[in-house]
Design a protein around this motif. Structure first.
Motif, PDB file in Angstrom:
ATOM      1  N   ALA A 100       6.403  -6.792  -7.638  1.00 31.16           N
ATOM      2  CA  ALA A 100       5.952  -5.504  -7.118  1.00 31.16           C
ATOM      3  C   ALA A 100       4.739  -5.019  -7.906  1.00 31.16           C
ATOM      4  O   ALA A 100       3.760  -4.537  -7.334  1.00 31.16           O
ATOM      5  N   ARG A 101       4.802  -5.186  -9.220  1.00 36.01           N
ATOM      6  CA  ARG A 101       3.678  -4.719 -10.033  1.00 36.01           C
ATOM      7  C   ARG A 101       2.425  -5.520  -9.699  1.00 36.01           C
ATOM      8  O   ARG A 101       1.328  -4.990  -9.582  1.00 36.01           O
ATOM      9  N   ALA A 102       2.619  -6.822  -9.504  1.00 39.92           N
ATOM     10  CA  ALA A 102       1.481  -7.678  -9.170  1.00 39.92           C
ATOM     11  C   ALA A 102       0.873  -7.269  -7.832  1.00 39.92           C
ATOM     12  O   ALA A 102      -0.344  -7.254  -7.666  1.00 39.92           O
ATOM     13  N   GLY A 119      -0.237  -2.961  -8.247  1.00 42.24           N
ATOM     14  CA  GLY A 119      -1.071  -2.396  -9.300  1.00 42.24           C
ATOM     15  C   GLY A 119      -0.422  -1.154  -9.890  1.00 42.24           C
ATOM     16  O   GLY A 119       0.723  -1.182 -10.329  1.00 42.24           O
ATOM     17  N   GLU A 120      -1.147  -0.039  -9.846  1.00 45.59           N
ATOM     18  CA  GLU A 120      -0.672   1.192 -10.480  1.00 45.59           C
ATOM     19  C   GLU A 120       0.307   1.981  -9.610  1.00 45.59           C
ATOM     20  O   GLU A 120       0.894   2.947 -10.067  1.00 45.59           O
ATOM     21  N   THR A 180       0.794  -1.237   0.000  1.00 44.20           N
ATOM     22  CA  THR A 180       0.000   0.000   0.000  1.00 44.20           C
ATOM     23  C   THR A 180       0.822   1.280   0.000  1.00 44.20           C
ATOM     24  O   THR A 180       0.245   2.361  -0.127  1.00 44.20           O
ATOM     25  N   ALA A 181       2.149   1.206   0.182  1.00 47.44           N
ATOM     26  CA  ALA A 181       2.934   2.445   0.230  1.00 47.44           C
ATOM     27  C   ALA A 181       2.736   3.238  -1.054  1.00 47.44           C
ATOM     28  O   ALA A 181       2.602   2.653  -2.134  1.00 47.44           O
ATOM     29  N   ASP A 182       2.755   4.547  -0.938  1.00 48.89           N
ATOM     30  CA  ASP A 182       2.568   5.378  -2.124  1.00 48.89           C
ATOM     31  C   ASP A 182       3.746   5.254  -3.080  1.00 48.89           C
ATOM     32  O   ASP A 182       3.608   5.467  -4.276  1.00 48.89           O
ATOM     33  N   LEU A 183       4.909   4.939  -2.507  1.00 54.78           N
ATOM     34  CA  LEU A 183       6.078   4.676  -3.349  1.00 54.78           C
ATOM     35  C   LEU A 183       6.865   3.536  -2.716  1.00 54.78           C
ATOM     36  O   LEU A 183       7.149   3.577  -1.519  1.00 54.78           O
ATOM     37  N   LEU A 184       7.181   2.536  -3.534  1.00 56.92           N
ATOM     38  CA  LEU A 184       8.049   1.460  -3.044  1.00 56.92           C
ATOM     39  C   LEU A 184       9.439   1.704  -3.613  1.00 56.92           C
ATOM     40  O   LEU A 184       9.598   1.889  -4.829  1.00 56.92           O
TER      41      LEU A 184
END
Lengths: 240, 232, 219
Positions: free
Chosen positions: B196-198, B201-202, B170-174
């Motif tokens: 990470a994409r899985a 998501g966006e 859920t972090a806004d930026l990983l």
């Protein structure tokens, strides 16, 4: 036994210096003027008997007038002992120091002997621009002895506002007193309150592993110590 | 300071509340510094990222840092030397061995530290809140921060993104840090990117080596965009 | 009001308490506390010293005694500046949570101080805002004196949590007594006569702790 003592120190109107306008006491609470120390008029409490004993009610009133300076000491430790009656012993000291006056209360320690029930109350009123040095020392039991119940309560006001209110209880009536939140394994504890107008506030000072000097809310510092014995305690609380 | 700001009076919304007001309901989000939380496991490079952001943004934004990590004068010196951030812009918060309580369940000490910084330094553009090193489940409360960055490193294993957990998910930026170590630890960055994409998501993920990019450029740019959007 | 009482007393109420050990961290470092037995002795000492003061001041604040007067009286009972700061920071955190949870005009009386309002006063005002009685307020205060460092001990020393709970259960009666005595003391006389039970090691622990470079707890 009941005893009442009173000492009043006033400034000499001309030429400075201090004169004792009142000096009275009853056995076992007797007062003697002794040699001046450092030019300060000095009075000793000379215990007329061992004690206080259970049932004793002792009271000392000290008044220091404007511009006067007085030092109070005692000749020996005061050993609180149980009496024949179950009643507790009580020693009440009141002190009033007027503006420009100076009082030093530097007695020998109070010792809580086994099975004692003793209450020591001090109530001190220090006017604005007055000086105070107030030492309390407590030894919990004589040699290898578990102390009885003792309460040492000190209440100090400066310029009419509360400066220091403390009440230390040791012995069987005070749960946890010998534990790590109150005195730990220390047998001796004490404090030195110094009130001096314009005292440099400064920060707290850790004087040693079991001794700190802290600035109070007011022109005063308090040195708080726990120690293994009276000697180690005095090393921190000796008059500077 | 904020070239993107369309407002001429853009200092106004950053004002601290009433000087005499006591601790208090938090300011509305548009009237105070943007708060970004930086979380992640021990050793993933949170403090290094804070230093990099200070280096990148210290000259253009009024910023300060609250750290929840066990904090030593060496850490302060580290930020001072590397991040050009003077010690008065850093506050350390003790968390009583509960690093994630302090950023999630009971955020009072962090809010106090932020308010003390704002009171001492005046209006700020950006506040970075660094969490104590914790595990993959630690996240910041929305009552404390506006956006959060979660930092993991390739040395922690390339399975970390697949494990997920609220930080990764859920972090806004990983931020996947220490990419320079990937060959040494046998981590496959493409696997991490796919996982990470899985999981996310966006939501954006950046791969980074602070050792190579001392200003953490992609992260600094992401922060710049948020600050610009916040003052709009 | 039982649920309200439990909400305020709950360690999960976000009032900043988790970061404070009330001297336990310093006592552990000094070698005075290593295991469950010493923790129990520590808690007994806290209950009989900090307990009556916190409980009576919280009850007095709840009953409407002037917070400004109580503030000066509490400073006089707290010679260590580090302990004063810890109390004020916890009070500030509690007020933040209290205001959000139970909005009330009672908070208008909070004495202004840059470090915040002493914790027992903040507790009394919050409890009043929540509609609790002085008795309930004193109980929350005494309970907090007991459970704060107990929770810190579990985290700091890795103690068996079941044994710690059993120990707290043993101390429950003492906690009840401290709080009911404190209510009587608060009702008794002027604020100058409120309990002033002191503990030399509390001041010594607070000040030595404040000098450390690295602390896990704020006090």
């Amino acid at each position: 036994m009941r005893a009442y003592a009173r000492v009043t120190a006033q400034a000499v109107k001309r030429g400075g210096g201090t004169v004792l306008t009142e000096l009275r006491g009853d056995s076992p609470l007797l007062l003697r003027r002794t040699h001046d120390e450092d030019g300060i008029v000095t009075v000793h409490l000379v215990g007329g008997a061992a004690g206080p004993l259970g049932g004793d009610e002792l009271r000392l009133d000290v008044v220091v007038g404007s511009g006067a300076a007085l030092r109070l000491r005692s000749v020996a430790a005061s050993i609180a002992l149980p009496g024949r009656a179950a009643a507790p012993s009580q020693f009440t000291v009141t002190a009033r120091v007027a503006s420009g006056g100076s009082l030093q209360w530097l007695p020998e320690p109070t010792v809580a002997a086994a099975r004692c029930r003793h209450n020591a109350y001090a109530s001190i009123d220090v006017a604005e621009e007055a000086d105070l040095l107030w030492r309390d020392e407590l030894i919990c039991g004589r040699y290898a002895e578990t102390p009885g119940s003792l309460t040492m309560s000190t209440s100090v006001a400066y310029a009419g506002a509360p400066l220091l209110r403390q009440c230390l209880r040791v012995g069987p009536d005070a749960d946890g007193w010998a534990g790590p939140a109150v005195l730990g394994a220390a047998k001796a504890t004490g404090s030195l309150l110094q009130v001096h107008p314009g005292i440099s506030a400064g920060g707290p000072i850790v004087l040693g592993p079991t001794a700190v000097r802290t600035p109070l809310r007011g022109p005063a510092t308090l040195t708080t110590v726990v120690a293994d014995d009276a000697h180690a305690l005095r090393a921190y609380l000796g008059r500077r | 300071m904020r070239p993107d700001s369309p407002h001429e009076h853009d200092d106004v919304p950053h004002g601290h509340p009433h000087p005499s007001a006591d601790p208090h309901a938090p300011l509305p989000a548009d009237a105070r510094a943007l708060r970004i939380g930086i979380g992640g496991p021990v050793g993933s490079g949170k403090t290094a990222l804070v230093a990099a952001l200070c280096r990148a943004l210290g000259g253009e934004l009024r910023l300060a840092v609250v750290t929840n990590d066990i904090y030593t004068t060496e850490d302060a010196d580290f930020l001072k030397r590397n991040g050009v951030l003077p010690p008065e812009r850093i506050r350390a918060v003790e968390t009583g061995c509960c690093p994630h309580t302090a950023i999630r369940d009971d955020i009072s000490a962090n809010l106090d530290a932020i308010e003390e910084l704002e009171a001492a330094l005046g209006p700020l553009d950006l506040l970075l809140v660094e969490s104590g090193g914790d595990n993959l489940t630690a996240t910041f409360s929305k009552g404390l921060i506006d956006f959060q960055i979660f930092v993991v490193d390739v040395a922690g294993g390339d399975k970390v993104p697949r494990k997920g957990g609220p930080g990764v998910t859920t972090a806004d930026l990983l931020v996947v840090n220490k990419t320079d170590l990937a060959p040494l630890v046998g981590a496959d960055l493409s696997v991490m990117e796919r996982d990470a994409r899985a999981r996310r998501g966006e939501l954006p993920t950046v791969f980074l080596s602070i050792a190579a990019d001392r200003q953490a450029t992609p992260v600094a740019d992401w922060v710049r965009g948020l600050v610009a959007a916040a003052v709009r | 009001m039982d649920t309200t009482l439990l909400l305020l007393a709950d360690g999960r109420f976000p009032a900043g308490g988790h970061a404070h050990s009330s001297g336990l961290e310093a006592a552990v470092a000094a070698g005075r506390v290593a295991g469950l037995a010493e923790v129990e002795a520590f808690l007994r000492g806290r209950l009989t010293t900090a307990g009556p003061v916190a409980a009576a001041f919280a009850a007095a604040a709840c009953q409407g005694i002037s917070p400004a007067v109580l503030d000066v009286e509490l400073d006089a009972r707290t010679p260590s500046p580090a302990a004063r700061l810890a109390s004020r920071r916890q009070g500030r955190a509690l007020l933040r949570a209290g205001r959000a949870t139970w909005p009330s005009a009672r908070y208008d009386d909070v004495p202004h101080h840059p470090d915040g309002c002493h914790q027992p006063i903040a507790l009394g005002l919050t409890a009043a805002a929540a509609g609790l009685t002085a008795e309930q307020t004193a109980l929350v205060a005494a309970y907090g004196v007991l459970t704060g460092p107990a929770s810190a001990a579990v985290r700091l020393l890795g103690l068996d949590p079941y044994q710690v709970q059993a120990m707290l259960a043993r101390l429950a009666t003492a906690c009840d007594e401290i709080s009911s005595d404190a209510v009587a003391a608060a009702a008794g006389g002027p604020p100058s006569d409120l309990p002033s039970a002191s503990a030399p090691l509390a001041d010594i622990h607070a000040e030595t702790h404040a000098t450390w470079e690295v602390r896990l707890f704020a006090s």
